[in-house]
Motif scaffolding. Structure first.
Motif, PDB file in Angstrom:
ATOM      1  N   PRO A 147     -20.203  19.495 -66.096  1.00 11.31           N
ATOM      2  CA  PRO A 147     -18.719  19.255 -66.204  1.00 11.31           C
ATOM      3  C   PRO A 147     -18.117  18.407 -65.149  1.00 11.31           C
ATOM      4  N   VAL A 148     -17.185  17.292 -65.154  1.00 11.48           N
ATOM      5  CA  VAL A 148     -16.750  16.415 -64.172  1.00 11.48           C
ATOM      6  C   VAL A 148     -16.095  17.524 -63.098  1.00 11.48           C
ATOM      7  N   TRP A 149     -15.856  18.805 -63.621  1.00  8.21           N
ATOM      8  CA  TRP A 149     -14.789  19.643 -62.472  1.00  8.21           C
ATOM      9  C   TRP A 149     -15.648  20.047 -61.468  1.00  8.21           C
ATOM     10  N   LEU A 150     -17.280  20.032 -61.478  1.00  9.76           N
ATOM     11  CA  LEU A 150     -18.212  20.491 -60.566  1.00  9.76           C
ATOM     12  C   LEU A 150     -18.239  19.493 -59.599  1.00  9.76           C
ATOM     13  N   TYR A 151     -17.932  18.106 -59.620  1.00  9.41           N
ATOM     14  CA  TYR A 151     -17.917  17.270 -58.638  1.00  9.41           C
ATOM     15  C   TYR A 151     -17.472  17.973 -57.307  1.00  9.41           C
ATOM     16  N   ASP A 152     -17.993  17.166 -56.019  1.00  8.82           N
ATOM     17  CA  ASP A 152     -17.610  17.806 -54.807  1.00  8.82           C
ATOM     18  C   ASP A 152     -16.096  17.796 -54.506  1.00  8.82           C
ATOM     19  N   ALA A 153     -15.548  18.573 -53.897  1.00 10.69           N
ATOM     20  CA  ALA A 153     -14.183  18.355 -53.460  1.00 10.69           C
ATOM     21  C   ALA A 153     -13.669  17.021 -52.937  1.00 10.69           C
ATOM     22  N   GLU A 154     -14.578  16.352 -52.180  1.00 10.04           N
ATOM     23  CA  GLU A 154     -14.105  15.060 -51.459  1.00 10.04           C
ATOM     24  C   GLU A 154     -13.833  14.218 -52.757  1.00 10.04           C
ATOM     25  N   CYS A 155     -14.596  14.239 -53.936  1.00  5.78           N
ATOM     26  CA  CYS A 155     -13.945  13.239 -54.922  1.00  5.78           C
ATOM     27  C   CYS A 155     -12.579  13.311 -55.447  1.00  5.78           C
ATOM     28  N   TRP A 156     -11.971  14.632 -55.329  1.00  8.94           N
ATOM     29  CA  TRP A 156     -10.785  14.773 -55.827  1.00  8.94           C
ATOM     30  C   TRP A 156      -9.535  14.384 -54.891  1.00  8.94           C
ATOM     31  N   SER A 157      -9.991  14.136 -53.509  1.00 11.34           N
ATOM     32  CA  SER A 157      -9.126  13.694 -52.514  1.00 11.34           C
ATOM     33  C   SER A 157      -9.253  12.378 -51.692  1.00 11.34           C
ATOM     34  N   ASP A 158     -10.452  11.940 -51.974  1.00 10.32           N
ATOM     35  CA  ASP A 158     -10.863  10.750 -51.294  1.00 10.32           C
ATOM     36  C   ASP A 158      -9.923   9.445 -51.653  1.00 10.32           C
ATOM     37  N   PRO A 159      -9.078   9.013 -50.805  1.00 11.83           N
ATOM     38  CA  PRO A 159      -8.128   7.667 -50.939  1.00 11.83           C
ATOM     39  C   PRO A 159      -8.760   6.772 -51.754  1.00 11.83           C
ATOM     40  N   LYS A 160     -10.075   6.554 -51.455  1.00 12.04           N
ATOM     41  CA  LYS A 160     -10.869   5.363 -52.053  1.00 12.04           C
ATOM     42  C   LYS A 160     -11.118   5.618 -53.685  1.00 12.04           C
ATOM     43  N   SER A 161     -10.884   6.660 -54.218  1.00 11.92           N
ATOM     44  CA  SER A 161     -11.237   7.115 -55.400  1.00 11.92           C
ATOM     45  C   SER A 161      -9.897   7.296 -56.299  1.00 11.92           C
ATOM     46  N   ALA A 162      -8.636   7.181 -55.533  1.00 12.74           N
ATOM     47  CA  ALA A 162      -7.266   7.332 -56.208  1.00 12.74           C
ATOM     48  C   ALA A 162      -7.099   6.151 -56.975  1.00 12.74           C
ATOM     49  N   PHE A 163      -6.299   6.154 -57.874  1.00 14.36           N
ATOM     50  CA  PHE A 163      -5.746   5.038 -58.794  1.00 14.36           C
ATOM     51  C   PHE A 163      -5.090   4.018 -57.959  1.00 14.36           C
ATOM     52  N   ASP A 164      -5.444   2.874 -58.087  1.00 10.42           N
ATOM     53  CA  ASP A 164      -4.812   1.847 -57.407  1.00 10.42           C
ATOM     54  C   ASP A 164      -4.625   0.639 -58.224  1.00 10.42           C
ATOM     55  N   SER A 165      -3.570   0.019 -58.349  1.00 12.92           N
ATOM     56  CA  SER A 165      -3.245  -0.891 -59.240  1.00 12.92           C
ATOM     57  C   SER A 165      -4.170  -2.099 -59.140  1.00 12.92           C
ATOM     58  N   GLU A 166      -4.322  -2.277 -57.584  1.00 14.46           N
ATOM     59  CA  GLU A 166      -5.127  -3.713 -57.430  1.00 14.46           C
ATOM     60  C   GLU A 166      -6.510  -3.544 -57.940  1.00 14.46           C
ATOM     61  N   ARG A 167      -6.975  -2.163 -57.759  1.00 14.36           N
ATOM     62  CA  ARG A 167      -8.428  -1.977 -58.036  1.00 14.36           C
ATOM     63  C   ARG A 167      -8.785  -1.711 -59.581  1.00 14.36           C
ATOM     64  N   HIS A 168      -7.684  -1.097 -60.024  1.00 12.07           N
ATOM     65  CA  HIS A 168      -7.749  -0.579 -61.379  1.00 12.07           C
ATOM     66  C   HIS A 168      -6.693  -1.122 -62.359  1.00 12.07           C
ATOM     67  N   GLY A 169      -6.092  -2.029 -61.915  1.00 13.77           N
ATOM     68  CA  GLY A 169      -4.894  -2.503 -62.931  1.00 13.77           C
ATOM     69  C   GLY A 169      -5.334  -3.422 -64.077  1.00 13.77           C
ATOM     70  N   ALA A 170      -6.487  -4.275 -63.880  1.00 19.84           N
ATOM     71  CA  ALA A 170      -7.284  -5.031 -64.852  1.00 19.84           C
ATOM     72  C   ALA A 170      -7.922  -4.138 -65.957  1.00 19.84           C
ATOM     73  N   MET A 171      -8.500  -3.147 -65.542  1.00 22.69           N
ATOM     74  CA  MET A 171      -9.089  -1.974 -66.784  1.00 22.69           C
ATOM     75  C   MET A 171      -7.743  -1.505 -67.360  1.00 22.69           C
ATOM     76  N   MET A 172      -6.920  -1.031 -66.646  1.00 18.76           N
ATOM     77  CA  MET A 172      -5.575  -0.360 -67.178  1.00 18.76           C
ATOM     78  C   MET A 172      -5.035  -1.256 -68.327  1.00 18.76           C
ATOM     79  N   ARG A 173      -5.045  -2.832 -68.044  1.00 16.40           N
ATOM     80  CA  ARG A 173      -4.405  -3.472 -68.983  1.00 16.40           C
ATOM     81  C   ARG A 173      -5.386  -3.527 -70.334  1.00 16.40           C
ATOM     82  N   GLU A 174      -6.548  -3.656 -70.021  1.00 16.11           N
ATOM     83  CA  GLU A 174      -7.498  -3.692 -71.023  1.00 16.11           C
ATOM     84  C   GLU A 174      -7.548  -2.485 -71.954  1.00 16.11           C
TER      85      GLU A 174
END
Length: 152
Positions: A114-141
């Protein structure tokens, strides 16, 4: 001023939730805060209820159908090897469904868990946080797919 995170459902209804993808019949499709699995979405109900069992049979059917339509969008836009669905309510104790893609680039041992067993840093790493510049195109699609494929 109230932070949108304090009431994610109300902020989605008011159009103030920056993670809002689309309004669906049963609720609101939003991006997950963390995107270490790109395309991770959550379906929030239109009103805060404790669980799926708190809904009428018709409302449950609609919520689960909307959840699966979000899964279709994630499949189409993100091309994962599969989509997983979770309705837990352990941390945020109100109904919401996680729709998350699983990818062939994940370590095989991780892909089987399960995804919940990913390491703790995955849940707090700013590089993984939603970002409109990085994820905006995917969100629009995802939004475009949902708007074209929602059913009455």
């Amino acid at each position: 001023m109230v932070d949108w995170r304090d009431d994610r459902i109300r902020s989605a209804a008011q159009g103030n939730n920056p993670l809002l993808v689309a309004e669906m019949q049963s609720g609101y499709a939003v991006m997950a805060d963390m995107q270490f699995l790109p395309g991770w979405c959550i379906l929030l109900p239109k009103s805060r209820v404790p669980s799926l069992n708190s809904l009428s049979i018709a409302q449950r059917s609609r919520f689960l159908l909307d959840m699966s339509i979000i899964g279709d969008a994630v499949n189409e836009v993100c091309a994962p090897v599969r989509v997983n669905y979770d309705i837990l309510g352990n941390t945020d104790q109100y109904l919401h469904a996680h729709i998350y893609p699983r990818y062939d680039w994940e370590p095989e041992s991780r892909l089987k868990l399960p995804v919940w067993l990913y390491d703790a840093e995955c849940w707090s790493d700013p590089k993984s946080a939603f970002d409109s510049e990085r994820h905006g195109a995917m969100m629009r699609e995802l939004r475009e797919y949902l708007l074209q494929h929602m059913t009455d």
